[in-house]
Write a protein that holds these residues in place. Structure first.
Motif, PDB file in Angstrom:
ATOM      1  N   VAL A  31       0.833  -1.206   0.000  1.00 35.20           N
ATOM      2  CA  VAL A  31       0.000   0.000   0.000  1.00 35.20           C
ATOM      3  C   VAL A  31       0.868   1.257   0.000  1.00 35.20           C
ATOM      4  CG1 VAL A  31      -1.619   1.360   1.379  1.00 35.20           C
ATOM      5  CG2 VAL A  31      -2.000  -1.094   1.053  1.00 35.20           C
ATOM      6  N   LEU A  32       1.874   1.286   0.861  1.00 36.40           N
ATOM      7  CA  LEU A  32       2.686   2.490   1.001  1.00 36.40           C
ATOM      8  C   LEU A  32       3.624   2.724  -0.168  1.00 36.40           C
ATOM      9  CD1 LEU A  32       3.597   2.324   4.786  1.00 36.40           C
ATOM     10  CD2 LEU A  32       1.913   3.790   3.672  1.00 36.40           C
ATOM     11  N   VAL A  50       3.638   8.229  -2.502  1.00 36.82           N
ATOM     12  CA  VAL A  50       2.678   7.226  -2.059  1.00 36.82           C
ATOM     13  C   VAL A  50       2.643   7.173  -0.536  1.00 36.82           C
ATOM     14  CG1 VAL A  50       2.138   4.759  -2.051  1.00 36.82           C
ATOM     15  CG2 VAL A  50       2.847   5.878  -4.163  1.00 36.82           C
ATOM     16  N   ARG A  51       3.818   7.241   0.098  1.00 39.75           N
ATOM     17  CA  ARG A  51       3.880   7.171   1.561  1.00 39.75           C
ATOM     18  C   ARG A  51       3.077   8.317   2.171  1.00 39.75           C
ATOM     19  NH1 ARG A  51       9.539   7.464   4.282  1.00 39.75           N
ATOM     20  NH2 ARG A  51       9.801   5.630   3.015  1.00 39.75           N
ATOM     21  N   ILE A  52       3.261   9.521   1.697  1.00 41.35           N
ATOM     22  CA  ILE A  52       2.558  10.679   2.242  1.00 41.35           C
ATOM     23  C   ILE A  52       1.051  10.540   2.039  1.00 41.35           C
ATOM     24  CG2 ILE A  52       2.173  13.148   1.939  1.00 41.35           C
ATOM     25  CD1 ILE A  52       5.231  13.303   1.283  1.00 41.35           C
ATOM     26  N   GLN A  53       0.621  10.084   0.888  1.00 41.69           N
ATOM     27  CA  GLN A  53      -0.801   9.985   0.583  1.00 41.69           C
ATOM     28  C   GLN A  53      -1.495   8.856   1.330  1.00 41.69           C
ATOM     29  OE1 GLN A  53      -0.842   9.549  -3.635  1.00 41.69           O
ATOM     30  NE2 GLN A  53      -0.636  11.728  -4.016  1.00 41.69           N
ATOM     31  N   GLU A  56      -1.869   7.491   6.478  1.00 42.31           N
ATOM     32  CA  GLU A  56      -2.945   7.647   7.429  1.00 42.31           C
ATOM     33  C   GLU A  56      -4.178   6.848   7.058  1.00 42.31           C
ATOM     34  OE1 GLU A  56      -3.654  11.762   8.147  1.00 42.31           O
ATOM     35  OE2 GLU A  56      -1.529  12.195   8.331  1.00 42.31           O
ATOM     36  N   GLU A  57      -4.194   6.178   5.939  1.00 44.43           N
ATOM     37  CA  GLU A  57      -5.379   5.496   5.460  1.00 44.43           C
ATOM     38  C   GLU A  57      -5.326   3.985   5.646  1.00 44.43           C
ATOM     39  OE1 GLU A  57      -6.145   6.776   1.478  1.00 44.43           O
ATOM     40  OE2 GLU A  57      -5.765   8.842   1.991  1.00 44.43           O
ATOM     41  N   ILE A  58      -4.352   3.487   6.372  1.00 42.78           N
ATOM     42  CA  ILE A  58      -4.236   2.048   6.593  1.00 42.78           C
ATOM     43  C   ILE A  58      -4.748   1.733   7.993  1.00 42.78           C
ATOM     44  CG2 ILE A  58      -2.681   0.090   6.800  1.00 42.78           C
ATOM     45  CD1 ILE A  58      -0.811   1.511   4.852  1.00 42.78           C
ATOM     46  N   ASN A  59      -5.765   0.873   8.056  1.00 42.74           N
ATOM     47  CA  ASN A  59      -6.328   0.432   9.325  1.00 42.74           C
ATOM     48  C   ASN A  59      -6.246  -1.082   9.363  1.00 42.74           C
ATOM     49  OD1 ASN A  59      -7.383   3.091  10.198  1.00 42.74           O
ATOM     50  ND2 ASN A  59      -8.606   2.861   8.351  1.00 42.74           N
ATOM     51  N   ILE A  60      -5.573  -1.605  10.378  1.00 43.54           N
ATOM     52  CA  ILE A  60      -5.404  -3.055  10.484  1.00 43.54           C
ATOM     53  C   ILE A  60      -5.809  -3.494  11.880  1.00 43.54           C
ATOM     54  CG2 ILE A  60      -3.811  -4.999  10.298  1.00 43.54           C
ATOM     55  CD1 ILE A  60      -2.070  -3.176   8.468  1.00 43.54           C
ATOM     56  N   VAL A  61      -6.651  -4.535  11.923  1.00 40.38           N
ATOM     57  CA  VAL A  61      -7.115  -5.097  13.187  1.00 40.38           C
ATOM     58  C   VAL A  61      -6.796  -6.587  13.188  1.00 40.38           C
ATOM     59  CG1 VAL A  61      -9.120  -5.554  14.649  1.00 40.38           C
ATOM     60  CG2 VAL A  61      -8.978  -3.394  13.380  1.00 40.38           C
ATOM     61  N   LEU A  62      -6.232  -7.049  14.296  1.00 38.07           N
ATOM     62  CA  LEU A  62      -5.998  -8.472  14.514  1.00 38.07           C
ATOM     63  C   LEU A  62      -7.014  -8.927  15.550  1.00 38.07           C
ATOM     64  CD1 LEU A  62      -4.333 -11.109  14.249  1.00 38.07           C
ATOM     65  CD2 LEU A  62      -2.878 -10.214  16.085  1.00 38.07           C
ATOM     66  N   VAL A  63      -7.917  -9.820  15.140  1.00 39.85           N
ATOM     67  CA  VAL A  63      -8.935 -10.361  16.038  1.00 39.85           C
ATOM     68  C   VAL A  63      -8.479 -11.739  16.491  1.00 39.85           C
ATOM     69  CG1 VAL A  63     -11.322 -11.116  16.210  1.00 39.85           C
ATOM     70  CG2 VAL A  63     -10.779  -9.033  14.961  1.00 39.85           C
ATOM     71  N   VAL A  64      -8.481 -11.939  17.810  1.00 38.29           N
ATOM     72  CA  VAL A  64      -7.991 -13.180  18.405  1.00 38.29           C
ATOM     73  C   VAL A  64      -9.118 -13.788  19.238  1.00 38.29           C
ATOM     74  CG1 VAL A  64      -6.225 -14.195  19.881  1.00 38.29           C
ATOM     75  CG2 VAL A  64      -5.690 -12.156  18.522  1.00 38.29           C
ATOM     76  N   ASN A  65      -9.447 -15.047  18.945  1.00 37.73           N
ATOM     77  CA  ASN A  65     -10.453 -15.727  19.758  1.00 37.73           C
ATOM     78  C   ASN A  65     -10.143 -17.208  19.838  1.00 37.73           C
ATOM     79  OD1 ASN A  65     -11.353 -16.392  17.093  1.00 37.73           O
ATOM     80  ND2 ASN A  65     -13.432 -16.642  17.836  1.00 37.73           N
ATOM     81  N   GLY A  66     -11.035 -17.946  20.518  1.00 37.24           N
ATOM     82  CA  GLY A  66     -10.811 -19.373  20.706  1.00 37.24           C
ATOM     83  C   GLY A  66      -9.533 -19.598  21.503  1.00 37.24           C
ATOM     84  N   PRO A  67      -8.911 -20.753  21.315  1.00 40.12           N
ATOM     85  CA  PRO A  67      -7.683 -21.073  22.063  1.00 40.12           C
ATOM     86  C   PRO A  67      -6.555 -20.060  21.855  1.00 40.12           C
ATOM     87  CG  PRO A  67      -8.565 -23.040  21.010  1.00 40.12           C
ATOM     88  CD  PRO A  67      -9.371 -21.877  20.501  1.00 40.12           C
ATOM     89  N   ALA A  68      -6.603 -19.282  20.785  1.00 41.20           N
ATOM     90  CA  ALA A  68      -5.538 -18.311  20.502  1.00 41.20           C
ATOM     91  C   ALA A  68      -5.429 -17.227  21.561  1.00 41.20           C
ATOM     92  CB  ALA A  68      -5.747 -17.673  19.128  1.00 41.20           C
TER      93      ALA A  68
END
Length: 136
Positions: A31-32, A50-53, A56-68
């Motif tokens: 992306v960058l 590209v880096r400047i543009q 701020e537009e990258i959103n990343i979520v790590l969802v952890v459930n179960g035995p993890a």
């Protein structure tokens, strides 16, 4: 343009977390800097713009459930620091409340920086907000 990525880990396997952060690193790089299918000259010419543009537009979520969720416990010792990687790449870490209860973990038992949510609803809500979903 927004770049929203949702990664999901539900196995108590540190290699799954390492793989997730490999995906994060590669995704952010693409992306960058637009590295995919580009020559080194094209990358160098466009990297700063590209880096400047995009930064701020990258959103990343790590969802952890179960035995993890066990991998998020302070008592769990591994060769990989999940929260250090999350901070390095700007990743939010969400842990499943019900999974924590099932594994006998309280919020105090879990490493700092983790958000506690009902994960199934979290995954659905994030996908409705346009997050691309990747299961590890």
């Amino acid at each position: 343009m927004k770049h929203n990525l949702l990664l999901h880990v539900n196995e108590a396997n540190i290699d799954k977390f390492k793989l997730a952060f490999d995906h994060v690193r590669n995704y952010r790089s693409e992306v960058l800097y637009g590295h995919y299918h580009r020559t080194p000259q094209e990358i160098a010419a466009n990297a700063a713009m590209v880096r400047i543009q995009s930064q701020e537009e990258i959103n990343i979520v790590l969802v952890v459930n179960g035995p993890a969720v066990q991998m998020l416990a302070k008592a769990t010792k591994t060769d990989f620091d999940i929260m250090a990687a999350a901070k390095q790449y700007g990743v939010e870490v969400h842990a499943g409340e019900y999974s924590m209860k099932d594994m006998g973990l309280s919020q105090e038992d879990v490493i700092d920086g983790v958000k506690f949510l009902p994960v199934t609803l979290d995954i659905v809500a994030l996908q409705q907000q346009g997050y691309a979903y990747i299961k590890m």
